[in-house]
Design a protein around this motif. Structure first.
Motif, mmCIF file in Angstrom:
data_model
loop_
_atom_site.group_PDB
_atom_site.id
_atom_site.type_symbol
_atom_site.label_atom_id
_atom_site.label_comp_id
_atom_site.label_asym_id
_atom_site.label_seq_id
_atom_site.Cartn_x
_atom_site.Cartn_y
_atom_site.Cartn_z
ATOM 1 N N ALA A 217 0.863 -1.175 0.000
ATOM 2 C CA ALA A 217 0.000 0.000 0.000
ATOM 3 C C ALA A 217 0.902 1.228 0.000
ATOM 4 N N PRO A 218 0.397 2.400 -0.446
ATOM 5 C CA PRO A 218 1.214 3.607 -0.403
ATOM 6 C C PRO A 218 1.731 3.871 1.018
ATOM 7 N N THR A 219 3.022 4.100 1.128
ATOM 8 C CA THR A 219 3.643 4.246 2.447
ATOM 9 C C THR A 219 3.029 5.384 3.249
ATOM 10 N N ALA A 220 2.916 6.546 2.621
ATOM 11 C CA ALA A 220 2.401 7.712 3.349
ATOM 12 C C ALA A 220 0.980 7.465 3.844
ATOM 13 N N ALA A 221 0.133 6.897 2.999
ATOM 14 C CA ALA A 221 -1.249 6.653 3.394
ATOM 15 C C ALA A 221 -1.325 5.660 4.550
ATOM 16 N N LEU A 222 -0.494 4.619 4.500
ATOM 17 C CA LEU A 222 -0.508 3.599 5.550
ATOM 18 C C LEU A 222 -0.033 4.167 6.880
ATOM 19 N N LEU A 223 1.000 4.992 6.840
ATOM 20 C CA LEU A 223 1.537 5.548 8.076
ATOM 21 C C LEU A 223 0.695 6.709 8.605
ATOM 22 N N ASP A 224 0.058 7.463 7.715
ATOM 23 C CA ASP A 224 -0.768 8.580 8.155
ATOM 24 C C ASP A 224 -2.107 8.125 8.722
ATOM 25 N N ASN A 225 -2.576 6.988 8.244
ATOM 26 C CA ASN A 225 -3.853 6.451 8.729
ATOM 27 C C ASN A 225 -3.698 4.956 8.993
ATOM 28 N N PRO A 226 -2.893 4.590 10.005
ATOM 29 C CA PRO A 226 -2.560 3.184 10.217
ATOM 30 C C PRO A 226 -3.737 2.389 10.783
ATOM 31 N N PRO A 227 -3.835 1.107 10.430
ATOM 32 C CA PRO A 227 -4.821 0.246 11.063
ATOM 33 C C PRO A 227 -4.478 0.091 12.545
ATOM 34 N N VAL B 38 -3.606 -2.268 14.611
ATOM 35 C CA VAL B 38 -2.433 -3.015 15.039
ATOM 36 C C VAL B 38 -1.147 -2.241 14.768
ATOM 37 N N LEU B 39 -1.100 -1.496 13.658
ATOM 38 C CA LEU B 39 0.081 -0.695 13.360
ATOM 39 C C LEU B 39 0.108 0.557 14.229
ATOM 40 N N LYS B 40 -1.051 1.144 14.472
ATOM 41 C CA LYS B 40 -1.123 2.331 15.329
ATOM 42 C C LYS B 40 -0.637 2.001 16.734
ATOM 43 N N ALA B 41 -1.006 0.850 17.254
ATOM 44 C CA ALA B 41 -0.563 0.450 18.583
ATOM 45 C C ALA B 41 0.942 0.278 18.632
ATOM 46 N N TYR B 42 1.513 -0.209 17.543
ATOM 47 C CA TYR B 42 2.957 -0.402 17.498
ATOM 48 C C TYR B 42 3.696 0.932 17.369
ATOM 49 N N LEU B 43 3.173 1.814 16.513
ATOM 50 C CA LEU B 43 3.847 3.087 16.287
ATOM 51 C C LEU B 43 3.707 4.031 17.477
ATOM 52 N N GLY B 44 2.598 3.879 18.217
ATOM 53 C CA GLY B 44 2.365 4.725 19.379
ATOM 54 C C GLY B 44 1.762 6.058 19.038
#
Length: 230
Positions: A212-222, A224-230
């Motif tokens: 998936a587009p990197t920026a979109a995934l990191l700007d609006n993380p699901p 499980v990813l949001k919990a990891y990124l904090g």
């Protein structure tokens, strides 16, 4: 094009599934929680870990059972994997021939690769005489001489300071532009992913998700990813 079709990897209680297609020449970050299977995914692609089920294809050719050296990939490990008793030039030459019996053209290729990564004058030094950043450049030169169409990076610059890591990522990007090779890079740092990869594969909860587009995934993380990124 790299295609993972119906892949299942098992290691004890661990299971990872993958149905993923990556275009030739694409730059893709592999992100996700610790222990989710990011390095496992690269080990599968590089041929060091066989799948329980599924097939691996490159440009339509089945390479599932191909040996690591016969695959269209070059891998750069986190510890650089340099041999302390060999010179810089010899460590790079291993990327061409494990027995180091290089012909004249291959020797020139090693020299050119060292010059390209800024280590021309250091060819006869041993790794212990180099800084951490210089050791990373040696490992990168070894990847360069292999002339493979897909480069796999398993957090090779994680031990470097922020400024030096950025320098190395930018050098990788330049080399990819020059060679046209694609990239799969495991990273725990979202800023690294943004800097070098247009696409990202999320590895989480037993699955490697399609790019998936990197920026979109990191700007609006699901979640499980949001919990990891904090």
């Amino acid at each position: 094009m790299l295609k993972l079709e119906g892949i299942v990897i098992r290691q004890g209680d661990f299971r990872l599934g993958a149905d993923v297609t990556i275009d030739a020449g694409a730059r893709v970050a592999v992100i996700g929680p610790s222990g989710a299977g990011k390095s496992t995914l690269l080990s599968l692609i590089s041929g060091f870990l066989p799948p329980e089920t599924g097939r691996v294809f490159w440009q339509g050719q089945d390479i599932t059972d191909a040996a690591p050296g016969a695959r269209p990939v070059a891998m750069l490990f986190q510890d650089n994997n340099l041999f302390p008793h060999l010179t810089v030039a010899q460590n790079v030459g291993l990327g061409i021939r494990p027995n180091l019996r290089l012909d004249r053209d291959e020797t020139v290729l090693v020299t050119q690769a060292l010059v390209r990564v800024g280590l021309g004058p250091f060819a006869q030094r041993k790794p212990a005489k180099l800084s951490g950043g210089q050791q990373s450049r040696v490992a990168l030169a070894r990847v360069l001489v292999q002339r493979k169409p897909l480069v796999l990076l398993d957090e090779p610059f994680a031990a470097l300071g922020p400024a030096l890591k950025i320098e190395m990522l930018d050098l990788v990007a330049e080399l990819l532009e020059e060679t046209g090779a694609g990239l799969l890079m495991v990273s725990h740092d979202p800023e690294d992913a943004r800097r070098i990869a247009d696409q990202a594969i999320l590895v989480a909860e037993g699955k490697a998700h399609p790019p998936a587009p990197t920026a979109a995934l990191l700007d609006n993380p699901p979640p499980v990813l949001k919990a990891y990124l904090g």
